[in-house]
Scaffold this active site. Structure first.
Site, PDB file in Angstrom:
ATOM      1  N   THR A  49       0.878  -1.187   0.000  1.00  0.00           N
ATOM      2  CA  THR A  49       0.000   0.000   0.000  1.00  0.00           C
ATOM      3  C   THR A  49       0.908   1.227   0.000  1.00  0.00           C
ATOM      4  OG1 THR A  49      -0.063   0.279   2.388  1.00  0.00           O
ATOM      5  CG2 THR A  49      -1.631  -1.285   1.456  1.00  0.00           C
ATOM      6  N   CYS A  50       0.307   2.412   0.092  1.00  0.00           N
ATOM      7  CA  CYS A  50       1.152   3.610   0.087  1.00  0.00           C
ATOM      8  C   CYS A  50       1.982   3.731   1.359  1.00  0.00           C
ATOM      9  CB  CYS A  50       0.305   4.855  -0.131  1.00  0.00           C
ATOM     10  SG  CYS A  50      -1.048   4.990   1.005  1.00  0.00           S
ATOM     11  N   ARG A  52       2.990   0.863   3.277  1.00  0.00           N
ATOM     12  CA  ARG A  52       3.736  -0.350   3.650  1.00  0.00           C
ATOM     13  C   ARG A  52       3.920  -1.292   2.472  1.00  0.00           C
ATOM     14  NH1 ARG A  52       2.033  -2.222   8.253  1.00  0.00           N
ATOM     15  NH2 ARG A  52       0.751  -0.403   8.668  1.00  0.00           N
ATOM     16  N   SER A 109      -1.908   1.404  11.376  1.00  0.00           N
ATOM     17  CA  SER A 109      -2.002   2.401  10.300  1.00  0.00           C
ATOM     18  C   SER A 109      -1.604   3.788  10.788  1.00  0.00           C
ATOM     19  CB  SER A 109      -3.436   2.466   9.779  1.00  0.00           C
ATOM     20  OG  SER A 109      -3.798   1.240   9.230  1.00  0.00           O
ATOM     21  N   GLU A 114      -8.414   3.103  10.796  1.00  0.00           N
ATOM     22  CA  GLU A 114      -8.967   3.317   9.441  1.00  0.00           C
ATOM     23  C   GLU A 114      -9.372   1.970   8.830  1.00  0.00           C
ATOM     24  OE1 GLU A 114      -7.178   2.950   6.210  1.00  0.00           O
ATOM     25  OE2 GLU A 114      -5.114   2.574   6.790  1.00  0.00           O
ATOM     26  N   GLY A 191     -10.216  27.911  -1.410  1.00  0.00           N
ATOM     27  CA  GLY A 191      -8.943  27.531  -0.779  1.00  0.00           C
ATOM     28  C   GLY A 191      -8.763  26.013  -0.707  1.00  0.00           C
ATOM     29  N   GLU A 192      -7.579  25.622  -0.200  1.00  0.00           N
ATOM     30  CA  GLU A 192      -7.210  24.208  -0.130  1.00  0.00           C
ATOM     31  C   GLU A 192      -8.164  23.423   0.779  1.00  0.00           C
ATOM     32  OE1 GLU A 192      -5.559  20.791  -0.921  1.00  0.00           O
ATOM     33  OE2 GLU A 192      -5.122  22.635  -1.997  1.00  0.00           O
TER      34      GLU A 192
END
Lengths: 349, 214
Positions: A49-50, A52, A109, A114, A191-192
């Site tokens: 995954t991003c 691990r 995580s 999550e 905005g962000e």
């Protein structure tokens, strides 16, 4: 015979190393094929995954397997072993079993509790299973890990509430409007933070109206990204009759939404609930509007407070979860011992 | 007879809850919490009703049951079940709304249904409750065989209270239908009328006589 896990994650390795060792889904089976060809593991599953990259395997000779696996990682990543060897962890049973149960339950995580990781574990297992990389041991282990994840979610509060500002806002909106499909959300400001909230809301089916007084091009860009329509600032009040959620995020030094305005909108809406989210600093919506019936006003601090409280609640559950994971690990180890008693004993001697 | 009446009412209430459960259960409508919340409210009401209400008049009890009686009882019980469902959903609405206003979310916030769902359950059950209860009263009037008997009935506190409750709930429904009010105010109205009815029943009864009878 032993269950082994080797890998690295966000706690042990920086992103520069993780991205080199990350294996995309379309390359995962080719990657596992290398292990199969060199007969390193009897059974194997790759979880990438991003955050691990981990290889779960059933081995006969632990030391040889670890060395061979490291060589494959070097070949794949084109990195020297020395640059990431100290970031790798190698766990033997029962630690490897406990580790997978924790990973699948979201306890390991970045955002504790999550749920996305449970799905990723399931996908990794199914992909390996379909390609005949798993056998009796890893089938049982991975299936049990998914049960453990479900069990923890049911019997503890590890998954209660959301822990990011955007998802807390979605949670609240769903407790007001039930389903965001068909709900109209107006965003004043581009905005962000506004974009993040918009993404979360539209991701749950809400339709967007984006208002900007100075950055029309940015508003159109957001429309292209999230759908909906861009509305000129002068027309936003006329459109308020269609809106259920109002998000404000402008740099205005004064309130752009007053109590009187909200009162007239509520009359026009026949008192249908209105959710106001003010993430601007200084605030864009008069605080007194929150006293009105059927108006629910949240500012950035309110959302952060709920997110932090949920995070603390989840962290408070870690000990209980650890006990449950330990009990499940013991249960699995008992099964493993009963099934492979002689082999385990032989490999241990 | 009194006990059987309320036992039947309770059964009708279960049927209404079962309907709500099948109609509203989904990921977004955790109806089981709705049922769990409603049951204690209903139990309390029926308990008080069984203890405090007068038995039906000897005159009425002696009379042969007719189709009108069964129709009257069925409609009254169904109406009562609908109104009780409306009251419990209104209470849940107020609880959930207070949570959202306070911004300090307790665990039950995540378990209670959304305001939208509760408003829908409340509205639908109130409509059915009012219509059936009114028809029940109407059938009761038709059941009365002559004007003298009707006059006696209208002198009965229970009947007066039923009529008053029914009228008040129609008033609430009018406000909701005409979109003059919705959400919190309507929910408060539903609960208020119910509490008023409940307090009136309890306070109008001679408790000491009941205590002596026990």
């Amino acid at each position: 015979m032993e269950i082994l896990v080797m890998g690295l994650n966000h706690k042990t390795a920086p992103v520069e190393i993780r991205e080199k060792l990350s294996v995309p889904a379309n390359e995962a089976m080719g990657f596992l094929k290398r292990f199969e060809q060199k007969r390193i593991f009897d059974e194997q599953v790759l979880l990438s995954t991003c955050n691990r990259t981990e290889i779960y395997g059933v081995v006969q000779n632990h030391a040889e397997a670890v060395d061979a696996a490291k060589r494959i990682l070097c070949e794949y990543s084109h990195l020297d072993l020395a640059s990431f060897e100290d970031k790798l962890y190698v766990l033997k049973q029962p630690d490897s079993v406990r580790h997978l149960f924790s990973v699948a339950s979201g306890l390991d995580s970045m955002v504790i509790g999550e749920t996305e990781i449970t799905g990723q574990v399931k996908e990794a297992y199914l992909a390996a299973h379909q390609n005949r990389h798993t056998g009796k041991v890893l089938n049982n282990l991975f299936q049990r890990s998914l049960k453990v994840a479900k069990n923890l979610r049911t019997h503890t509060e590890i998954g209660v509430g959301r822990v990011s500002v955007a998802s807390v806002a979605v949670d609240l909106a769903e407790k007001i409007f039930d389903d965001l499909k068909g709900v109209r959300v107006m965003v004043i400001g581009t905005g962000e933070m506004a974009a993040q909230l918009l993404k979360a809301m539209t991701g749950h089916g809400a339709r967007a109206l984006i208002v900007s007084s100075h950055h029309e091009e940015r508003a159109r860009e957001l429309v292209r990204e999230f759908g909906g329509e861009a509305v000129p600032y002068e027309l936003f009040e006329k459109k308020m009759g269609e809106v259920d959620i109002l998000l404000t995020s402008t740099f205005s030094s004064h309130c752009i939404v007053t109590e009187n305005q909200v009162r007239s909108w509520m009359r026009a809406r026949h008192d249908k609930p209105l959710f106001l989210v003010d993430i601007a600093m200084p605030r864009n919506i008069e605080a007194s509007t929150e006293k009105m019936d059927n108006v629910y006003l949240y500012n950035i601090d309110d959302l952060k407070e709920i997110a932090d409280k949920n995070k603390a609640l989840r962290e408070g559950q870690l000990e209980t979860c650890a006990h449950l994971v330990q009990a499940q690990t013991q249960y699995f180890m008992d099964w493993l011992f009963k099934e492979f008693n002689s082999k385990i004993a032989a490999s241990g001697s | 007879m009194n006990f059987l009446f309320f036992l039947a009412a309770f059964l009708f209430y279960f049927v209404t809850l079962a309907f709500c459960f099948t109609r509203f259960e989904s990921r977004h409508h955790p109806a089981r919490y709705f049922v769990l919340f409603s049951l204690p409210v209903a139990m309390l009401v029926f308990l008080f009703a069984v203890i405090y209400l007068h038995p039906i008049t000897q005159d009425a009890a002696d009379r042969e049951p007719t189709r009108w009686l069964w129709l009257h009882l069925g409609l009254i019980l169904s109406g009562l079940a609908g109104l009780l469902t409306a009251v419990s959903s209104a209470m849940m609405y107020l609880l959930q709304s207070a949570q959202l206003k306070s911004k300090h979310l307790k665990n039950y916030f995540f378990k209670l249904p959304s305001l939208d769902s509760l408003d829908r359950v409340h509205f639908i059950s109130l409509v059915w409750g009012c219509v059936l209860f009114s028809l029940g009263i109407l059938s009761g009037i038709l059941w009365a065989q002559n004007l003298k008997e009707l006059g006696q009935w209208l002198g009965d506190k229970k009947v007066i209270l039923s009529l008053a409750t029914c009228l008040m709930y129609w008033g609430i429904l009018f406000l909701r239908f005409s979109s003059l009010r919705r959400g919190q105010k309507i929910a408060i109205g539903t609960v208020f009328v119910f509490i008023l009815l409940f307090v009136t029943i309890v306070s109008s009864h001679d408790v000491s006589r009941f205590a002596g009878r026990v």
